[in-house]
Scaffold this motif. Structure first.
Motif, PDB file in Angstrom:
ATOM      1  N   SER A 120       6.668   3.318  -1.396  1.00  0.00           N
ATOM      2  CA  SER A 120       6.179   4.387  -2.271  1.00  0.00           C
ATOM      3  C   SER A 120       4.695   4.621  -2.012  1.00  0.00           C
ATOM      4  CB  SER A 120       6.377   3.993  -3.736  1.00  0.00           C
ATOM      5  OG  SER A 120       5.420   3.024  -4.128  1.00  0.00           O
ATOM      6  N   GLY A 121       4.152   5.630  -2.678  1.00  0.00           N
ATOM      7  CA  GLY A 121       2.719   5.823  -2.681  1.00  0.00           C
ATOM      8  C   GLY A 121       2.054   4.798  -3.586  1.00  0.00           C
ATOM      9  N   MET A 122       0.711   4.728  -3.524  1.00  0.00           N
ATOM     10  CA  MET A 122      -0.018   3.732  -4.308  1.00  0.00           C
ATOM     11  C   MET A 122      -1.166   4.378  -5.068  1.00  0.00           C
ATOM     12  SD  MET A 122      -0.222   0.436  -1.723  1.00  0.00           S
ATOM     13  CE  MET A 122      -1.596   1.129  -0.771  1.00  0.00           C
ATOM     14  N   LYS A 123      -1.390   3.911  -6.282  1.00  0.00           N
ATOM     15  CA  LYS A 123      -2.595   4.226  -7.023  1.00  0.00           C
ATOM     16  C   LYS A 123      -3.613   3.129  -6.736  1.00  0.00           C
ATOM     17  CE  LYS A 123       0.087   6.395 -10.713  1.00  0.00           C
ATOM     18  NZ  LYS A 123       0.505   6.311 -12.137  1.00  0.00           N
ATOM     19  N   LEU A 124      -4.855   3.482  -6.588  1.00  0.00           N
ATOM     20  CA  LEU A 124      -5.904   2.524  -6.271  1.00  0.00           C
ATOM     21  C   LEU A 124      -6.636   2.138  -7.550  1.00  0.00           C
ATOM     22  CD1 LEU A 124      -7.331   4.293  -3.081  1.00  0.00           C
ATOM     23  CD2 LEU A 124      -5.431   2.659  -3.254  1.00  0.00           C
ATOM     24  N   ILE A 125      -6.762   0.826  -7.784  1.00  0.00           N
ATOM     25  CA  ILE A 125      -7.461   0.338  -8.972  1.00  0.00           C
ATOM     26  C   ILE A 125      -8.597  -0.585  -8.550  1.00  0.00           C
ATOM     27  CG2 ILE A 125      -5.491   0.566 -10.523  1.00  0.00           C
ATOM     28  CD1 ILE A 125      -4.914  -2.390 -10.177  1.00  0.00           C
ATOM     29  N   ARG A 126      -9.558  -0.756  -9.440  1.00  0.00           N
ATOM     30  CA  ARG A 126     -10.762  -1.519  -9.122  1.00  0.00           C
ATOM     31  C   ARG A 126     -10.522  -3.020  -9.278  1.00  0.00           C
ATOM     32  NH1 ARG A 126     -14.350   2.265  -8.201  1.00  0.00           N
ATOM     33  NH2 ARG A 126     -14.226   4.260  -9.318  1.00  0.00           N
ATOM     34  N   GLU A 127     -11.383  -3.779  -8.618  1.00  0.00           N
ATOM     35  CA  GLU A 127     -11.246  -5.235  -8.608  1.00  0.00           C
ATOM     36  C   GLU A 127     -11.344  -5.832 -10.003  1.00  0.00           C
ATOM     37  OE1 GLU A 127     -13.101  -8.990  -6.108  1.00  0.00           O
ATOM     38  OE2 GLU A 127     -14.369  -7.266  -6.515  1.00  0.00           O
ATOM     39  N   ASP A 128     -12.242  -5.323 -10.828  1.00  0.00           N
ATOM     40  CA  ASP A 128     -12.525  -5.943 -12.117  1.00  0.00           C
ATOM     41  C   ASP A 128     -11.886  -5.226 -13.301  1.00  0.00           C
ATOM     42  OD1 ASP A 128     -14.018  -3.687 -11.813  1.00  0.00           O
ATOM     43  OD2 ASP A 128     -15.931  -4.560 -12.422  1.00  0.00           O
ATOM     44  N   GLY A 197      12.928   2.812   8.128  1.00  0.00           N
ATOM     45  CA  GLY A 197      12.518   2.949   6.743  1.00  0.00           C
ATOM     46  C   GLY A 197      12.073   4.356   6.412  1.00  0.00           C
ATOM     47  N   MET A 198      11.651   4.539   5.160  1.00  0.00           N
ATOM     48  CA  MET A 198      11.201   5.848   4.708  1.00  0.00           C
ATOM     49  C   MET A 198      10.090   5.704   3.686  1.00  0.00           C
ATOM     50  SD  MET A 198      14.188   7.095   1.999  1.00  0.00           S
ATOM     51  CE  MET A 198      13.279   8.592   1.571  1.00  0.00           C
ATOM     52  N   ASN A 199       9.344   6.780   3.507  1.00  0.00           N
ATOM     53  CA  ASN A 199       8.319   6.864   2.469  1.00  0.00           C
ATOM     54  C   ASN A 199       8.762   7.856   1.404  1.00  0.00           C
ATOM     55  OD1 ASN A 199       6.070   5.207   3.521  1.00  0.00           O
ATOM     56  ND2 ASN A 199       6.040   6.701   5.193  1.00  0.00           N
ATOM     57  N   ILE A 200       8.455   7.544   0.141  1.00  0.00           N
ATOM     58  CA  ILE A 200       8.640   8.508  -0.930  1.00  0.00           C
ATOM     59  C   ILE A 200       7.267   8.795  -1.532  1.00  0.00           C
ATOM     60  CG2 ILE A 200      11.011   7.828  -1.410  1.00  0.00           C
ATOM     61  CD1 ILE A 200       9.975   6.233  -3.821  1.00  0.00           C
ATOM     62  N   SER A 201       7.122   9.960  -2.125  1.00  0.00           N
ATOM     63  CA  SER A 201       5.812  10.381  -2.612  1.00  0.00           C
ATOM     64  C   SER A 201       5.459   9.808  -3.981  1.00  0.00           C
ATOM     65  CB  SER A 201       5.739  11.910  -2.662  1.00  0.00           C
ATOM     66  OG  SER A 201       6.747  12.427  -3.512  1.00  0.00           O
ATOM     67  N   ASP A 202       6.451   9.273  -4.713  1.00  0.00           N
ATOM     68  CA  ASP A 202       6.170   8.688  -6.025  1.00  0.00           C
ATOM     69  C   ASP A 202       5.125   7.579  -5.885  1.00  0.00           C
ATOM     70  OD1 ASP A 202       8.944   9.531  -5.528  1.00  0.00           O
ATOM     71  OD2 ASP A 202       9.228   9.253  -7.674  1.00  0.00           O
ATOM     72  N   THR A 203       4.122   7.560  -6.761  1.00  0.00           N
ATOM     73  CA  THR A 203       3.111   6.496  -6.738  1.00  0.00           C
ATOM     74  C   THR A 203       3.523   5.432  -7.758  1.00  0.00           C
ATOM     75  OG1 THR A 203       1.781   7.839  -8.250  1.00  0.00           O
ATOM     76  CG2 THR A 203       1.207   7.918  -5.927  1.00  0.00           C
ATOM     77  N   LEU A 204       4.194   4.406  -7.268  1.00  0.00           N
ATOM     78  CA  LEU A 204       4.817   3.399  -8.125  1.00  0.00           C
ATOM     79  C   LEU A 204       4.085   2.066  -8.134  1.00  0.00           C
ATOM     80  CD1 LEU A 204       8.500   4.025  -6.962  1.00  0.00           C
ATOM     81  CD2 LEU A 204       7.375   4.970  -8.992  1.00  0.00           C
ATOM     82  N   TYR A 205       3.020   1.964  -7.346  1.00  0.00           N
ATOM     83  CA  TYR A 205       2.351   0.682  -7.141  1.00  0.00           C
ATOM     84  C   TYR A 205       0.853   0.846  -7.357  1.00  0.00           C
ATOM     85  CZ  TYR A 205       1.665  -3.936  -4.962  1.00  0.00           C
ATOM     86  OH  TYR A 205       1.358  -5.257  -4.719  1.00  0.00           O
ATOM     87  N   LEU A 206       0.262  -0.051  -8.128  1.00  0.00           N
ATOM     88  CA  LEU A 206      -1.183  -0.033  -8.371  1.00  0.00           C
ATOM     89  C   LEU A 206      -1.826  -1.110  -7.503  1.00  0.00           C
ATOM     90  CD1 LEU A 206       0.137   1.332 -10.926  1.00  0.00           C
ATOM     91  CD2 LEU A 206      -1.911   0.632 -12.161  1.00  0.00           C
TER      92      LEU A 206
END
Length: 267
Positions: A120-128, A197-206
């Protein structure tokens, strides 16, 4: 979707005490519940093992393994895979977070499309903090072997695999160069073996981005990636066209060095 399919969540852990609760809360709270959650503490020294064992008492689906010495993530993942019993393997890093519908959505796509892995796509989160500041999505829905020439075209930590595909190639390869590049190596070996494999556009992972991400870009890691690219391209039978791309990590390191020097001089 076959709701009888068991999904094994594979989580290596090394000195991640402060992230364990948010990680496991996101997994035990999934909308799809037929899970086994296997964690391998890789000789942590910050109390991570104690916290993992506390979680094991709270949820019968959680299995905690332990390495007596730090063997790094690839070996820890292999240890989890060896004891797993699920039809599918879900990758999860202990400092990251999964959206509640991550397992359900990935399982739907992997079964519907009859493929071997899905990212899936990913959301980016900060270290702290868990603050989202960006996102990353792979646009190529069905990558081919040629998409590996420039970069890895799937997000490893955001991936679900069929267990048979990973088991058939012996899991993660343990070598000095795969300490940092285990994901690139794994996917190329899977493609070389005929899996897709394949990619999906849903952002399911932080995905948590911090100082460790930048430390991984050392010169030795770049040399390791060059080795991985050589052997991977050779296995996938694209070595001839891939020869110029083998040097990409070295050029990237040199470019990063000059950017740092320029920034230092400006300061």
């Amino acid at each position: 979707m076959n709701c009888q399919s068991k999904v094994s969540v594979i989580i290596p852990c090394h000195n991640a005490f402060r992230y364990i609760d948010s990680c496991l809360n996101s997994i035990v709270g999934q909308t799809y519940s037929n899970l086994e959650i296997i964690l391998c503490d890789d000789a942590s020294t910050d109390g991570s093992l104690t916290k993992l064992l506390e979680w094991q008492k709270k949820d019968a689906r959680i299995i905690v393994l332990q390495n007596a010495e730090n063997l790094y993530a690839a070996a820890a993942r292999n240890k989890c895979i060896d004891v797993s019993t699920g039809d599918y393997l879900l990758i999860q890093d202990v400092d990251d977070i999964s959206e509640p519908n991550r397992v359900e959505t990935l399982l739907y796509h992997i079964q519907r499309n009859e493929i071997d892995f899905v990212s899936s796509g990913m959301k980016l989160i900060r270290e702290d903090s868990d603050t989202v500041y960006g996102q990353d999505v792979n646009k190529k829905r069905f990558p081919t072997r040629y998409d590996f020439l420039w970069n890895l075209p799937l997000f490893h930590p955001a991936t679900m695999f069929t267990r048979r595909s990973v088991a058939s190639i012996g899991g993660y390869r343990i070598a000095p160069e795969t300490r940092r590049g285990q994901d690139y190596d794994l996917f190329m070996r899977l493609y070389a073996a005929g899996y897709r494999g394949m990619n999906i556009s849903d952002t399911l992972y932080l995905y948590r981005v911090g100082r460790e991400n930048y430390k991984r870009r050392s010169f030795s890691a770049r040399i390791g990636e060059m080795k991985i690219r050589y052997y991977g391209f050779k296995r996938m039978k694209i070595l001839l066209i891939g020869m110029p791309f083998i040097l990409k990590p070295l050029f990237a390191h040199v470019l990063r060095y000059f950017k740092l020097m320029l920034h230092k001089n400006e300061c």
